[in-house]
Design an enzyme around this catalytic site. Structure first.
Site, PDB file in Angstrom:
ATOM      1  N   ASP A  11       0.872  -1.170   0.000  1.00  0.00           N
ATOM      2  CA  ASP A  11       0.000   0.000   0.000  1.00  0.00           C
ATOM      3  C   ASP A  11       0.909   1.221   0.000  1.00  0.00           C
ATOM      4  OD1 ASP A  11      -2.192  -1.635   0.140  1.00  0.00           O
ATOM      5  OD2 ASP A  11      -2.482  -1.403   2.290  1.00  0.00           O
ATOM      6  N   ASP A 130     -13.832  -4.235  -2.740  1.00  0.00           N
ATOM      7  CA  ASP A 130     -13.783  -4.115  -1.280  1.00  0.00           C
ATOM      8  C   ASP A 130     -15.197  -4.379  -0.782  1.00  0.00           C
ATOM      9  OD1 ASP A 130     -11.142  -3.406  -1.522  1.00  0.00           O
ATOM     10  OD2 ASP A 130     -11.490  -1.259  -1.285  1.00  0.00           O
TER      11      ASP A 130
END
Length: 253
Positions: A11, A130
């Site tokens: 990330d 997600d």
């Protein structure tokens, strides 16, 4: 059975690797190119870069980081974050990405999946979903879990495949960063309705979680971030554990 893939996820925010819990409370942990090189040496099957601020703050993905990584790392590289057009796909693929992951923009404009698959091929198109538990099913959330799109995640996975996605990166927002294990129920719900590969993401905390996800679901790959970032486990250790449990993996030379 095809070899199962282990994918470290980096990330990235402002060119630095970060990791938070449930996308909040973010800490910096390193240089993305150096992290990618380390994972490459450990035997990672692929590496995933997600620019976690790009969508939220409207910033383009870090093309420079991708280019530098591609020059030094020779496993497939998937890049996502802030992807909103076919031109974004083109720029990243030219910079050295092998696949491009699209999330929020695909939810808002599903045609993007079709257009990218038609121009570059389905093998380049990863749809990141997600998902958050809602009643008896799961809902699609975007912008780091901040916005509920009120779209059923299972139906969205089916539609993504129909539009031309070559792979689904499925993150459970209920387990992400919690280290309690992958969301087996969610993974099975999605794997049961699509034929394309599904990457399990969110919640891995132990070696056993890796073997569990491959024994209990049809996921073709498992992705983890903090476990590898903080050197709690190495990719090599995960692969040794999987081999001991008779789960096929690509051997590290």
């Amino acid at each position: 059975m095809l070899a199962k893939r282990i994918i470290p996820c980096l990330d990235v925010r402002d060119g630095k690797v970060v990791k938070g819990i449930n996308f909040v409370g973010i800490k910096e942990v390193g240089d993305p190119v150096e992290c990618a090189e380390e994972y490459n040496a450990q035997g990672a099957d692929e590496i995933c870069f997600l620019d976690i601020t790009a969508t939220h703050e409207g910033r383009g993905t870090m093309v420079d980081v991708v280019r530098r990584t591609a020059q030094r790392v020779f496993v497939p590289l998937t890049v996502g974050g802030g992807i909103s057009s076919v031109d974004d796909f083109r720029e990243l693929l030219r910079s050295g990405a092998d696949k491009v992951s699209v999330n929020s923009a695909a939810v808002r404009n599903p045609q993007l999946i079709h257009d990218a698959a038609e121009i570059f091929g389905s093998q380049c198109v990863v749809v990141a979903i997600d998902a958050k538990k809602k009643g008896d099913s799961w809902t699609v959330v975007v912008n780091g879990g901040r916005i509920d799109m009120n779209i059923d995640a299972i139906e969205w996975a089916k539609k993504a495949e129909e539009l031309g996605a070559g792979e689904i990166l499925l993150t459970s927002m209920d387990t992400d960063g919690m280290k309690t294990g992958f969301d087996i129920e969610l993974l099975n719900a999605v794997c049961d309705v699509v034929k394309i590969p599904v990457i399990a993401s969110g919640g891995c905390g132990t070696l056993e979680h890796f073997s569990e996800v491959f024994q209990k679901t049809k996921a073709s790959a498992a992705l983890a971030a903090s476990l590898f970032h903080y050197k709690e486990l190495t990719v090599s250790q995960v692969k040794e554990h999987l081999e001991e449990n008779n789960i096929p993996v690509r051997r590290v030379d």
